[in-house]
Design a protein around this motif. Sequence first.
Motif, PDB file in Angstrom:
ATOM      1  N   LEU A 170     -61.964 -52.402 -44.691  1.00 12.38           N
ATOM      2  CA  LEU A 170     -60.504 -52.425 -44.779  1.00 12.38           C
ATOM      3  C   LEU A 170     -59.858 -51.924 -43.492  1.00 12.38           C
ATOM      4  CD1 LEU A 170     -60.035 -51.133 -48.435  1.00 12.38           C
ATOM      5  CD2 LEU A 170     -59.501 -53.427 -47.578  1.00 12.38           C
ATOM      6  N   VAL A 171     -60.466 -50.924 -42.879  1.00 10.23           N
ATOM      7  CA  VAL A 171     -59.947 -50.440 -41.589  1.00 10.23           C
ATOM      8  C   VAL A 171     -60.048 -51.546 -40.549  1.00 10.23           C
ATOM      9  CG1 VAL A 171     -60.354 -48.841 -39.690  1.00 10.23           C
ATOM     10  CG2 VAL A 171     -60.399 -48.008 -42.050  1.00 10.23           C
ATOM     11  N   ALA A 172     -61.218 -52.176 -40.464  1.00  6.18           N
ATOM     12  CA  ALA A 172     -61.412 -53.249 -39.488  1.00  6.18           C
ATOM     13  C   ALA A 172     -60.453 -54.409 -39.731  1.00  6.18           C
ATOM     14  CB  ALA A 172     -62.861 -53.738 -39.539  1.00  6.18           C
ATOM     15  N   LEU A 173     -60.248 -54.754 -41.006  1.00  7.28           N
ATOM     16  CA  LEU A 173     -59.346 -55.862 -41.327  1.00  7.28           C
ATOM     17  C   LEU A 173     -57.913 -55.527 -40.927  1.00  7.28           C
ATOM     18  CD1 LEU A 173     -58.995 -58.639 -42.566  1.00  7.28           C
ATOM     19  CD2 LEU A 173     -58.802 -57.570 -44.827  1.00  7.28           C
ATOM     20  N   GLY A 174     -57.496 -54.279 -41.167  1.00  9.67           N
ATOM     21  CA  GLY A 174     -56.154 -53.874 -40.781  1.00  9.67           C
ATOM     22  C   GLY A 174     -55.949 -53.860 -39.280  1.00  9.67           C
ATOM     23  N   TRP A 175     -56.994 -53.512 -38.532  1.00 11.45           N
ATOM     24  CA  TRP A 175     -56.894 -53.546 -37.066  1.00 11.45           C
ATOM     25  C   TRP A 175     -56.870 -54.983 -36.553  1.00 11.45           C
ATOM     26  CZ3 TRP A 175     -60.927 -49.233 -35.454  1.00 11.45           C
ATOM     27  CH2 TRP A 175     -60.369 -47.977 -35.735  1.00 11.45           C
ATOM     28  N   PHE A 176     -57.594 -55.864 -37.232  1.00  9.07           N
ATOM     29  CA  PHE A 176     -57.669 -57.258 -36.804  1.00  9.07           C
ATOM     30  C   PHE A 176     -56.426 -58.045 -37.194  1.00  9.07           C
ATOM     31  CE2 PHE A 176     -58.886 -61.626 -38.061  1.00  9.07           C
ATOM     32  CZ  PHE A 176     -59.237 -62.128 -36.819  1.00  9.07           C
ATOM     33  N   TRP A 177     -55.912 -57.792 -38.398  1.00  5.52           N
ATOM     34  CA  TRP A 177     -54.785 -58.560 -38.940  1.00  5.52           C
ATOM     35  C   TRP A 177     -53.683 -57.579 -39.291  1.00  5.52           C
ATOM     36  CZ3 TRP A 177     -54.762 -61.359 -44.334  1.00  5.52           C
ATOM     37  CH2 TRP A 177     -53.607 -62.161 -44.427  1.00  5.52           C
ATOM     38  N   LYS A 178     -52.644 -57.499 -38.473  1.00 11.84           N
ATOM     39  CA  LYS A 178     -51.618 -56.474 -38.621  1.00 11.84           C
ATOM     40  C   LYS A 178     -50.881 -56.571 -39.954  1.00 11.84           C
ATOM     41  CE  LYS A 178     -52.680 -55.069 -34.531  1.00 11.84           C
ATOM     42  NZ  LYS A 178     -53.580 -53.898 -34.380  1.00 11.84           N
ATOM     43  N   SER A 179     -50.700 -57.757 -40.470  1.00 12.89           N
ATOM     44  CA  SER A 179     -49.988 -57.900 -41.743  1.00 12.89           C
ATOM     45  C   SER A 179     -50.708 -57.190 -42.875  1.00 12.89           C
ATOM     46  CB  SER A 179     -49.814 -59.386 -42.085  1.00 12.89           C
ATOM     47  OG  SER A 179     -49.014 -60.040 -41.132  1.00 12.89           O
ATOM     48  N   TRP A 180     -52.032 -57.077 -42.754  1.00 13.47           N
ATOM     49  CA  TRP A 180     -52.803 -56.418 -43.806  1.00 13.47           C
ATOM     50  C   TRP A 180     -52.421 -54.949 -43.919  1.00 13.47           C
ATOM     51  CZ3 TRP A 180     -55.885 -58.231 -47.572  1.00 13.47           C
ATOM     52  CH2 TRP A 180     -56.680 -57.322 -48.269  1.00 13.47           C
ATOM     53  N   ARG A 181     -51.929 -54.358 -42.858  1.00 18.50           N
ATOM     54  CA  ARG A 181     -51.629 -52.920 -42.854  1.00 18.50           C
ATOM     55  C   ARG A 181     -50.481 -52.575 -43.788  1.00 18.50           C
ATOM     56  NH1 ARG A 181     -51.243 -51.175 -36.630  1.00 18.50           N
ATOM     57  NH2 ARG A 181     -49.258 -52.243 -36.987  1.00 18.50           N
ATOM     58  N   TRP A 182     -49.592 -53.531 -44.065  1.00 14.49           N
ATOM     59  CA  TRP A 182     -48.543 -53.252 -45.050  1.00 14.49           C
ATOM     60  C   TRP A 182     -48.875 -53.895 -46.394  1.00 14.49           C
ATOM     61  CZ3 TRP A 182     -46.337 -57.270 -47.521  1.00 14.49           C
ATOM     62  CH2 TRP A 182     -46.306 -58.513 -46.888  1.00 14.49           C
ATOM     63  N   PHE A 183     -49.596 -55.017 -46.362  1.00 14.68           N
ATOM     64  CA  PHE A 183     -49.891 -55.724 -47.608  1.00 14.68           C
ATOM     65  C   PHE A 183     -50.778 -54.889 -48.533  1.00 14.68           C
ATOM     66  CE2 PHE A 183     -53.106 -58.220 -49.870  1.00 14.68           C
ATOM     67  CZ  PHE A 183     -52.295 -58.896 -50.780  1.00 14.68           C
ATOM     68  N   PHE A 184     -51.874 -54.372 -47.997  1.00 10.32           N
ATOM     69  CA  PHE A 184     -52.820 -53.643 -48.851  1.00 10.32           C
ATOM     70  C   PHE A 184     -52.217 -52.361 -49.424  1.00 10.32           C
ATOM     71  CE2 PHE A 184     -56.449 -50.754 -49.522  1.00 10.32           C
ATOM     72  CZ  PHE A 184     -57.162 -51.517 -50.442  1.00 10.32           C
ATOM     73  N   PRO A 185     -51.561 -51.519 -48.607  1.00 12.42           N
ATOM     74  CA  PRO A 185     -50.924 -50.328 -49.201  1.00 12.42           C
ATOM     75  C   PRO A 185     -49.846 -50.671 -50.228  1.00 12.42           C
ATOM     76  CG  PRO A 185     -51.168 -50.046 -46.839  1.00 12.42           C
ATOM     77  CD  PRO A 185     -51.503 -51.474 -47.136  1.00 12.42           C
ATOM     78  N   LEU A 186     -49.097 -51.757 -49.997  1.00 12.64           N
ATOM     79  CA  LEU A 186     -48.064 -52.132 -50.961  1.00 12.64           C
ATOM     80  C   LEU A 186     -48.678 -52.530 -52.295  1.00 12.64           C
ATOM     81  CD1 LEU A 186     -45.148 -52.724 -51.709  1.00 12.64           C
ATOM     82  CD2 LEU A 186     -45.397 -54.991 -50.658  1.00 12.64           C
ATOM     83  N   ALA A 187     -49.741 -53.337 -52.266  1.00  9.85           N
ATOM     84  CA  ALA A 187     -50.420 -53.706 -53.511  1.00  9.85           C
ATOM     85  C   ALA A 187     -50.988 -52.471 -54.206  1.00  9.85           C
ATOM     86  CB  ALA A 187     -51.531 -54.717 -53.226  1.00  9.85           C
ATOM     87  N   GLY A 188     -51.537 -51.546 -53.411  1.00 13.24           N
ATOM     88  CA  GLY A 188     -52.040 -50.306 -53.994  1.00 13.24           C
ATOM     89  C   GLY A 188     -50.939 -49.479 -54.625  1.00 13.24           C
ATOM     90  N   ALA A 189     -49.762 -49.444 -53.988  1.00 11.72           N
ATOM     91  CA  ALA A 189     -48.643 -48.672 -54.528  1.00 11.72           C
ATOM     92  C   ALA A 189     -48.165 -49.267 -55.857  1.00 11.72           C
ATOM     93  CB  ALA A 189     -47.497 -48.643 -53.525  1.00 11.72           C
ATOM     94  N   VAL A 190     -48.114 -50.597 -55.947  1.00 10.56           N
ATOM     95  CA  VAL A 190     -47.718 -51.241 -57.209  1.00 10.56           C
ATOM     96  C   VAL A 190     -48.710 -50.892 -58.307  1.00 10.56           C
ATOM     97  CG1 VAL A 190     -47.375 -53.461 -58.361  1.00 10.56           C
ATOM     98  CG2 VAL A 190     -46.508 -53.113 -56.049  1.00 10.56           C
TER      99      VAL A 190
END
Length: 378
Positions: A55-75
Amino acid sequence: MMDMVLQQPLYKRLATGDWLYALLIVLTAGYSLKLFGSAMDYYEQLILLGCGAGLVALGWFWKSWRWFFPLAGAVSLAAIALYDHNLARAGQSFGLKFIFSSQSSFMWMCTLFFLATGVYWAGLLARSAWLQRMASGLTWSAAVFALAGLFTRWYESYLIAPDVGRIPVSNLYEVFILFCLITALMYLYYEAKFAVRAVGAFVLLVISAAVGFILWYTFDRQAHEIQPLIPALQSWWMKIHVPANFVGYGAFAMSAMLGVAQLLIQRGILVNRLPPAEVLDEVMYKAIAVGFLFFTIATILGAMWAADAWGGYWSWDPKETWALIVWLNYAAWLHMRLVKGWRGAPLAWWAAGGLLVTSFAFIGVNMFLSGLHSYGTL
């Protein structure tokens, strides 16, 4: 300038946001290990740590993932808070009943994917960049509800009973949701990278078809009800084999729709509304290459799981046989492109036809053939 940036060490290319995202994932993984580590075996703990690193690597590679994954987790965390350790609250709490429970999240997912498909087509036909941006937003929203719903369903399974709890990728209902999620995310990545937003009208068609199956399966077969795992699936192998498999399925489905769009362009249809055929050909190739990599990994993992469960790596079970057919189909596709230099219509037809092969391996085997994998029947 770009080449100079890429030559810098990775740590120098990372911004403050990258490190904050990594810190969030590390803290979350550590907290999860502290809470549930005693209930995990050694392999499950390794999977958790590996997922954190991924997940860290994916967030560094794809910037959109850095807000998408935490938002889904927050929901999903909002749903967990509303449950308050009581599954009966699903029918009592307004938030759970209409927004945050897994079933509510999946219904929002279905609605948003349907809306996104219609808006993508409206934007394509009207040549409206504003409508196409709206369609992308709807697709992102649907993906958030899909991932949040899967997280919440995972929690709900443990609220039923500890021995019922499991990762929600064990039946056709759950993996169709996973298929919609992965296909949408892969498309959104390539949409931004190659500026091919107009082709979303085609990719969302295959997702909407899967959504239609989910709705039928839900209301006609009551498939949304969480059932205990059968003994054959009670293994940590499922946590890595199934997701890897569906990265392949999602990539192959997306490439098929790109092939359809490319064939239409070559026949002068929508030629002024879609990206150039050469761009679609390149995106199609990259999608199949990624899908083939993950499908290969999934097939190897499946063989290892089979050896662990049944004592042999390969038994020519119908599911295994058709997985091999899918693998050979895309191996040949890649060979023809990379070695023989094929481009254009032949590979586009091949990619589009590959959807039939992939669909039969995905669901047709479950419907018409029986074997060791018959637990996935309709």
